[in-house]
Design a protein around this motif. Structure first.
Motif, PDB file in Angstrom:
ATOM      1  N   GLU A 199       0.821  -1.223   0.000  1.00 41.21           N
ATOM      2  CA  GLU A 199       0.000   0.000   0.000  1.00 41.21           C
ATOM      3  C   GLU A 199       0.849   1.265   0.000  1.00 41.21           C
ATOM      4  O   GLU A 199       0.343   2.361  -0.255  1.00 41.21           O
ATOM      5  CB  GLU A 199      -0.918   0.006   1.228  1.00 41.21           C
ATOM      6  N   HIS A 200       2.148   1.126   0.283  1.00 40.17           N
ATOM      7  CA  HIS A 200       3.039   2.287   0.357  1.00 40.17           C
ATOM      8  C   HIS A 200       3.878   2.454  -0.907  1.00 40.17           C
ATOM      9  O   HIS A 200       4.752   3.324  -0.953  1.00 40.17           O
ATOM     10  CB  HIS A 200       3.974   2.155   1.557  1.00 40.17           C
ATOM     11  N   GLN A 201       3.655   1.642  -1.930  1.00 37.28           N
ATOM     12  CA  GLN A 201       4.515   1.610  -3.108  1.00 37.28           C
ATOM     13  C   GLN A 201       4.666   2.974  -3.783  1.00 37.28           C
ATOM     14  O   GLN A 201       5.718   3.287  -4.344  1.00 37.28           O
ATOM     15  CB  GLN A 201       3.965   0.607  -4.131  1.00 37.28           C
ATOM     16  N   GLU A 202       3.626   3.777  -3.727  1.00 35.76           N
ATOM     17  CA  GLU A 202       3.661   5.057  -4.443  1.00 35.76           C
ATOM     18  C   GLU A 202       4.304   6.176  -3.634  1.00 35.76           C
ATOM     19  O   GLU A 202       4.478   7.293  -4.146  1.00 35.76           O
ATOM     20  CB  GLU A 202       2.240   5.458  -4.859  1.00 35.76           C
ATOM     21  N   VAL A 203       4.640   5.926  -2.393  1.00 34.07           N
ATOM     22  CA  VAL A 203       5.282   6.944  -1.567  1.00 34.07           C
ATOM     23  C   VAL A 203       6.665   7.262  -2.141  1.00 34.07           C
ATOM     24  O   VAL A 203       7.380   6.372  -2.606  1.00 34.07           O
ATOM     25  CB  VAL A 203       5.413   6.442  -0.109  1.00 34.07           C
ATOM     26  N   SER A 204       7.049   8.518  -2.103  1.00 33.73           N
ATOM     27  CA  SER A 204       8.369   8.931  -2.581  1.00 33.73           C
ATOM     28  C   SER A 204       9.243   9.326  -1.396  1.00 33.73           C
ATOM     29  O   SER A 204       8.925  10.281  -0.670  1.00 33.73           O
ATOM     30  CB  SER A 204       8.242  10.120  -3.547  1.00 33.73           C
ATOM     31  N   LEU A 205      10.308   8.581  -1.197  1.00 33.06           N
ATOM     32  CA  LEU A 205      11.287   8.866  -0.146  1.00 33.06           C
ATOM     33  C   LEU A 205      12.661   8.848  -0.830  1.00 33.06           C
ATOM     34  O   LEU A 205      13.367   7.834  -0.821  1.00 33.06           O
ATOM     35  CB  LEU A 205      11.184   7.830   0.979  1.00 33.06           C
ATOM     36  N   PRO A 206      13.015   9.947  -1.444  1.00 31.65           N
ATOM     37  CA  PRO A 206      14.125   9.956  -2.408  1.00 31.65           C
ATOM     38  C   PRO A 206      15.495   9.615  -1.844  1.00 31.65           C
ATOM     39  O   PRO A 206      16.298   8.993  -2.543  1.00 31.65           O
ATOM     40  CB  PRO A 206      14.097  11.376  -2.977  1.00 31.65           C
ATOM     41  N   VAL A 207      15.786  10.015  -0.607  1.00 30.51           N
ATOM     42  CA  VAL A 207      17.120   9.725  -0.081  1.00 30.51           C
ATOM     43  C   VAL A 207      17.301   8.231   0.131  1.00 30.51           C
ATOM     44  O   VAL A 207      18.299   7.633  -0.290  1.00 30.51           O
ATOM     45  CB  VAL A 207      17.379  10.505   1.222  1.00 30.51           C
ATOM     46  N   ALA A 208      16.325   7.603   0.776  1.00 34.82           N
ATOM     47  CA  ALA A 208      16.411   6.163   1.003  1.00 34.82           C
ATOM     48  C   ALA A 208      16.443   5.398  -0.309  1.00 34.82           C
ATOM     49  O   ALA A 208      17.173   4.407  -0.449  1.00 34.82           O
ATOM     50  CB  ALA A 208      15.243   5.690   1.866  1.00 34.82           C
ATOM     51  N   GLU A 209      15.651   5.843  -1.279  1.00 31.68           N
ATOM     52  CA  GLU A 209      15.631   5.175  -2.577  1.00 31.68           C
ATOM     53  C   GLU A 209      16.988   5.302  -3.273  1.00 31.68           C
ATOM     54  O   GLU A 209      17.471   4.364  -3.920  1.00 31.68           O
ATOM     55  CB  GLU A 209      14.509   5.751  -3.434  1.00 31.68           C
TER      56      GLU A 209
END
Length: 380
Positions: free
Chosen positions: A335-345
């Motif tokens: 359910e969180h797939q669309e969240v954007s967390l750019p540093v961790a990614e």
């Protein structure tokens, strides 16, 4: 050392550890209320971490589960957790019927970003889990300030951080509760699995003690009798594990010092390697270096970190990407797939964990550094 030789593994149990386990077995008192070996281990751990109470439990994940349960986390609640961490920091939130809310981390420490946390707090936020990742201290001053402003408790996940300090104080006493892991590969182990909940709050400590053993406790006015005050869990530690934990804890200081010495040697050998960012140690903190995490910066024609890691593994250096899949991108949290967390990614594609444990000699470390320098210098 040639590339065909296998590097030493961790942990490395000593005769003292083995003798402690045998003595506990011979006692014929392996688990249960009032077990003196378990109570001794709890006292040793509490004193070492500078807290009033330590409650020994079966795993580090169980510790997180019990800490959150003691805070009455339940259905409809939200718990903020970094996405760059092991799943055991977040799965207990789901066990309790609550919803994990994933936050980003900082590019330098890889720990929970207070700015990201502040932006995610809502009226449903019931707790914040601050992970001291790889043995580096999270910014507890900023995180506890954000939490205090919102009236939200903080659970320190110190699973990777025995030996880590902030201002000369061991981590574990900065939040409302803290969690420790004694899994076999951690800084110290209790014989494969194990953990503990730390707190200065006697009410939390008593509830965690009750919850770890089916929710049972004394019956008022009925000496020697117990019953279930609430539904709990079977999360007890055994006396054999506690005995190994006591023996290992006696060497905690020297093992952390060895990790720090090995990390310093790697940093010296890798200094100036183009495209390689080395671990930081925030001012006023002590990094326990459970993992020595380096960042392979993109660009300059360099290969991606995954290719560097594969190259190193093929030459006998056991290197892996460090958390290559942020939690919010994994199927368990779809359910969180669309969240954007750019540093961790970004970090998920660039971080490597190099061996640095106390079982390595200077020769091993030189070999690792030489191979890393060679691998990052190869262009795509």
């Amino acid at each position: 050392m040639n590339s065909s030789q296998e590097l030493p593994r961790w942990p490395q149990l000593t005769e003292d550890d083995i003798e402690a386990a045998v003595a506990a077995l011979r006692s014929n008192r392996l688990v249960g209320l009032g077990n003196s070996t378990i109570e001794e281990f709890e006292a040793v751990l509490a004193a070492g971490q500078g807290v009033e109470h330590a409650v020994a439990v079966s795993t580090g994940t169980a510790a997180v589960h019990l800490a959150l349960h003691a805070l009455d986390v339940g259905p409809g609640d939200e718990v903020i957790v970094p996405t760059h961490t092991f799943i055991g920091s977040a799965s207990p939130v789901v066990y309790l019927g609550a919803r994990p809310v994933f936050a980003d981390v900082t590019l330098d420490t890889h720990c929970l970003d207070p700015v990201s946390v502040k932006s995610l707090i809502t009226q449903r936020t019931k707790a914040i889990v601050a992970v001291h990742i790889n043995g580096i201290a999270a910014d507890m001053a900023a995180l506890t300030a954000v939490a205090a402003e919102a009236g939200v408790p903080v659970v320190e996940d110190a699973a990777q951080a025995l030996g880590t300090e902030i201002g000369g104080r061991p981590v574990g006493g900065f939040g409302d509760l803290a969690c420790v892991s004694l899994f076999e590969q951690k800084v110290i182990t209790s014989g494969g699995e194990g953990g503990a909940v730390l707190t200065n709050n006697p009410v939390h400590a008593e509830r965690v003690r009750r919850l770890r053993s089916h929710g049972e406790g004394p019956v008022s006015g009925r000496p020697g009798m117990i019953w279930a005050h609430e539904v709990g869990y079977n999360y007890r530690l055994t006396s054999v594990q506690a005995a190994i934990g006591i023996a290992q804890h006696k060497r905690l200081g020297e093992m952390v010092e060895a990790r720090r010495r090995n990390a310093a040697h790697l940093s010296q050998q890798l200094a100036g390697a183009e495209g390689l960012e080395l671990p930081v140690e925030p001012p006023g903190t002590t990094h326990a270096f459970w993992k020595y995490a380096v960042r392979v910066a993109p660009g300059g024609g360099r290969r991606p970190a995954a290719d560097v890691a594969a190259d190193l593994r093929s030459r006998g250096v056991p290197v892996l990407l460090r958390y290559p899949f942020p939690l919010h991108k994994q199927p368990a949290f779809a359910e969180h797939q669309e969240v954007s967390l750019p540093v961790a990614e970004r970090l998920s594609q660039e971080l490597l964990a190099l061996p640095s444990h106390p079982g390595l000699t200077e020769g091993h470390l030189n070999h690792i550094a030489d191979e890393v320098r060679r691998a990052v210098a190869v262009t795509a």
